[in-house]
Design a protein around this motif. Sequence first.
Motif, mmCIF file in Angstrom:
data_model
loop_
_atom_site.group_PDB
_atom_site.id
_atom_site.type_symbol
_atom_site.label_atom_id
_atom_site.label_comp_id
_atom_site.label_asym_id
_atom_site.label_seq_id
_atom_site.Cartn_x
_atom_site.Cartn_y
_atom_site.Cartn_z
ATOM 1 N N GLY F 11 51.939 -13.604 13.854
ATOM 2 C CA GLY F 11 52.117 -12.650 12.762
ATOM 3 C C GLY F 11 51.531 -11.309 13.148
ATOM 4 N N THR F 12 51.408 -10.418 12.159
ATOM 5 C CA THR F 12 50.936 -9.053 12.378
ATOM 6 C C THR F 12 49.671 -8.802 11.571
ATOM 7 O OG1 THR F 12 53.262 -8.431 12.585
ATOM 8 C CG2 THR F 12 51.686 -6.636 12.297
ATOM 9 N N VAL F 13 48.694 -8.163 12.221
ATOM 10 C CA VAL F 13 47.429 -7.856 11.540
ATOM 11 C C VAL F 13 47.702 -6.854 10.416
ATOM 12 C CG1 VAL F 13 45.135 -6.840 11.780
ATOM 13 C CG2 VAL F 13 46.071 -8.288 13.624
ATOM 14 N N THR F 14 47.240 -7.187 9.211
ATOM 15 C CA THR F 14 47.462 -6.284 8.074
ATOM 16 C C THR F 14 46.153 -5.697 7.540
ATOM 17 O OG1 THR F 14 47.330 -8.215 6.597
ATOM 18 C CG2 THR F 14 49.539 -7.505 7.276
ATOM 19 N N ALA F 15 45.022 -6.361 7.822
ATOM 20 C CA ALA F 15 43.737 -5.827 7.334
ATOM 21 C C ALA F 15 42.598 -6.364 8.200
ATOM 22 C CB ALA F 15 43.511 -6.223 5.880
ATOM 23 N N ILE F 16 41.546 -5.560 8.332
ATOM 24 C CA ILE F 16 40.370 -5.943 9.126
ATOM 25 C C ILE F 16 39.131 -5.594 8.301
ATOM 26 C CG2 ILE F 16 39.065 -5.466 11.230
ATOM 27 C CD1 ILE F 16 41.757 -4.632 12.527
ATOM 28 N N ASP F 17 38.213 -6.549 8.179
ATOM 29 C CA ASP F 17 36.964 -6.314 7.442
ATOM 30 C C ASP F 17 35.836 -6.593 8.415
ATOM 31 O OD1 ASP F 17 35.095 -5.904 5.545
ATOM 32 O OD2 ASP F 17 35.609 -7.644 4.269
ATOM 33 N N GLU F 18 35.168 -5.553 8.867
ATOM 34 C CA GLU F 18 34.205 -5.663 9.965
ATOM 35 C C GLU F 18 32.786 -5.821 9.430
ATOM 36 O OE1 GLU F 18 33.190 -2.431 13.012
ATOM 37 O OE2 GLU F 18 35.037 -3.330 13.819
ATOM 38 N N GLY F 19 32.134 -6.948 9.791
ATOM 39 C CA GLY F 19 30.730 -7.150 9.441
ATOM 40 C C GLY F 19 29.855 -6.718 10.594
ATOM 41 N N VAL F 20 28.591 -7.161 10.586
ATOM 42 C CA VAL F 20 27.661 -6.775 11.652
ATOM 43 C C VAL F 20 27.940 -7.601 12.909
ATOM 44 C CG1 VAL F 20 25.217 -6.597 12.316
ATOM 45 C CG2 VAL F 20 25.939 -6.096 9.947
ATOM 46 N N VAL F 21 28.175 -8.902 12.735
ATOM 47 C CA VAL F 21 28.490 -9.763 13.899
ATOM 48 C C VAL F 21 29.801 -10.524 13.717
ATOM 49 C CG1 VAL F 21 26.081 -10.086 14.598
ATOM 50 C CG2 VAL F 21 27.123 -11.707 13.013
ATOM 51 N N THR F 22 30.330 -10.521 12.481
ATOM 52 C CA THR F 22 31.570 -11.252 12.194
ATOM 53 C C THR F 22 32.623 -10.285 11.670
ATOM 54 O OG1 THR F 22 30.225 -13.176 11.552
ATOM 55 C CG2 THR F 22 32.531 -13.187 10.865
ATOM 56 N N THR F 23 33.856 -10.494 12.092
ATOM 57 C CA THR F 23 34.964 -9.684 11.593
ATOM 58 C C THR F 23 36.010 -10.602 10.975
ATOM 59 O OG1 THR F 23 34.628 -7.924 13.227
ATOM 60 C CG2 THR F 23 36.837 -8.139 12.300
ATOM 61 N N THR F 24 36.474 -10.236 9.783
ATOM 62 C CA THR F 24 37.515 -11.015 9.113
ATOM 63 C C THR F 24 38.837 -10.275 9.277
ATOM 64 O OG1 THR F 24 35.851 -11.759 7.532
ATOM 65 C CG2 THR F 24 38.136 -12.113 6.932
ATOM 66 N N VAL F 25 39.862 -11.012 9.701
ATOM 67 C CA VAL F 25 41.162 -10.407 10.006
ATOM 68 C C VAL F 25 42.235 -11.077 9.158
ATOM 69 C CG1 VAL F 25 42.836 -9.897 11.845
ATOM 70 C CG2 VAL F 25 40.398 -10.046 12.400
ATOM 71 N N LYS F 26 43.089 -10.273 8.526
ATOM 72 C CA LYS F 26 44.204 -10.837 7.757
ATOM 73 C C LYS F 26 45.486 -10.613 8.552
ATOM 74 C CE LYS F 26 42.204 -10.823 3.140
ATOM 75 N NZ LYS F 26 41.976 -12.288 3.088
ATOM 76 N N ILE F 27 46.313 -11.676 8.595
ATOM 77 C CA ILE F 27 47.534 -11.658 9.393
ATOM 78 C C ILE F 27 48.704 -12.056 8.500
ATOM 79 C CG2 ILE F 27 48.728 -12.741 11.347
ATOM 80 C CD1 ILE F 27 45.190 -13.394 11.487
ATOM 81 N N GLU F 28 49.771 -11.277 8.501
ATOM 82 C CA GLU F 28 50.978 -11.670 7.752
ATOM 83 C C GLU F 28 51.909 -12.410 8.688
ATOM 84 O OE1 GLU F 28 52.625 -8.874 4.905
ATOM 85 O OE2 GLU F 28 54.641 -9.628 5.353
#
Lengths: 69, 69, 69, 69, 69, 69
Positions: F11-28
Amino acid sequence: MRLSARNQLTGTVTAIDEGVVTTTVKIELAGGQTITSSITKEAATELGIEVGKEVTAIVKASSVMLAVD
Amino acid sequence: MRLSARNQLTGTVTAIDEGVVTTTVKIELAGGQTITSSITKEAATELGIEVGKEVTAIVKASSVMLAVD
Amino acid sequence: MRLSARNQLTGTVTAIDEGVVTTTVKIELAGGQTITSSITKEAATELGIEVGKEVTAIVKASSVMLAVD
Amino acid sequence: MRLSARNQLTGTVTAIDEGVVTTTVKIELAGGQTITSSITKEAATELGIEVGKEVTAIVKASSVMLAVD
Amino acid sequence: MRLSARNQLTGTVTAIDEGVVTTTVKIELAGGQTITSSITKEAATELGIEVGKEVTAIVKASSVMLAVD
Amino acid sequence: MRLSARNQLTGTVTAIDEGVVTTTVKIELAGGQTITSSITKEAATELGIEVGKEVTAIVKASSVMLAVD
């Protein structure tokens, strides 16, 4: 204490990356490979995780995926 | 293909234990340690997993627990 | 040995369901709830898992999902 | 909704540790034990997780490791 | 019941592979992709999993790895 | 590289939420559903994860839980 986890790899902490609630720890194994672990910051503090400390990286067999070329 | 998994350990298959739907695979790493992986039997067949084959054991950092004495 | 895993729940083995490579173990906790664990048959044998034995069920916080009504 | 997960333990939220993208939640079970869960901050907000709220901690059997003395 | 798991994908069961204690289930999603789930045989029986049944595949965000070419 | 993981969803990355050591990625995904992945920030940087990038979400079958109504 003996664990059911099949993977218990001993090594030395080489780097620590501390987040707000999660801490990432890099461990160099005897064979020179590096293992990275993400644990809660609470656990890292409780276990006194610091660079140079000897630790065991523990992984369930069901968490290990395989790849071939 | 590049993976986000922080743990990618290459080694050679030394033993295979085949269940009805799950197969357990033992891999000897370069440093002499052994890693055990549980995968679906379907995957083991598809990847041609056999003793002597070179594979990479892949583990997410979040699946790695730490222990200290 | 001290573990980074935040969840360490002690109880007594009440049932064992042995597969070809995987064994499912049911544990009754002090509070009366039941925990089910799937481990490799090799581990179950190595740890001498049998009905009546006291064990600790260990779970990483990152493996625990939450639900609300 | 019924879940395949074998472990569904109900309790009350006693503490919340909010990171940038991850939130750690502590839950006291009926039997007095504490379970810690790490979920995304997004999920914690969406589910209205707050101290005193009744929640169910859900864990797959394959995520439960065993230890014996 | 609302779940913290970020991934909840609905589809139809297309195949079931039953082991001694583990059952592997294939689900076709709305978009045509296939998801494979390994659950305990006990859970598959309890939930009445059969070909043609509508189910939701649930995955924690922390269990999802990414790959790029 | 071929993987044992049964679930490989492109799929395609639609959103990225960047933490200090962890990153959350949303994919459609192709079918329009959204998958959320939590990876280390290190991995997200290394793989050049950004909105619009094509990625594959990879999940072991043993990490997939099922629900029925």
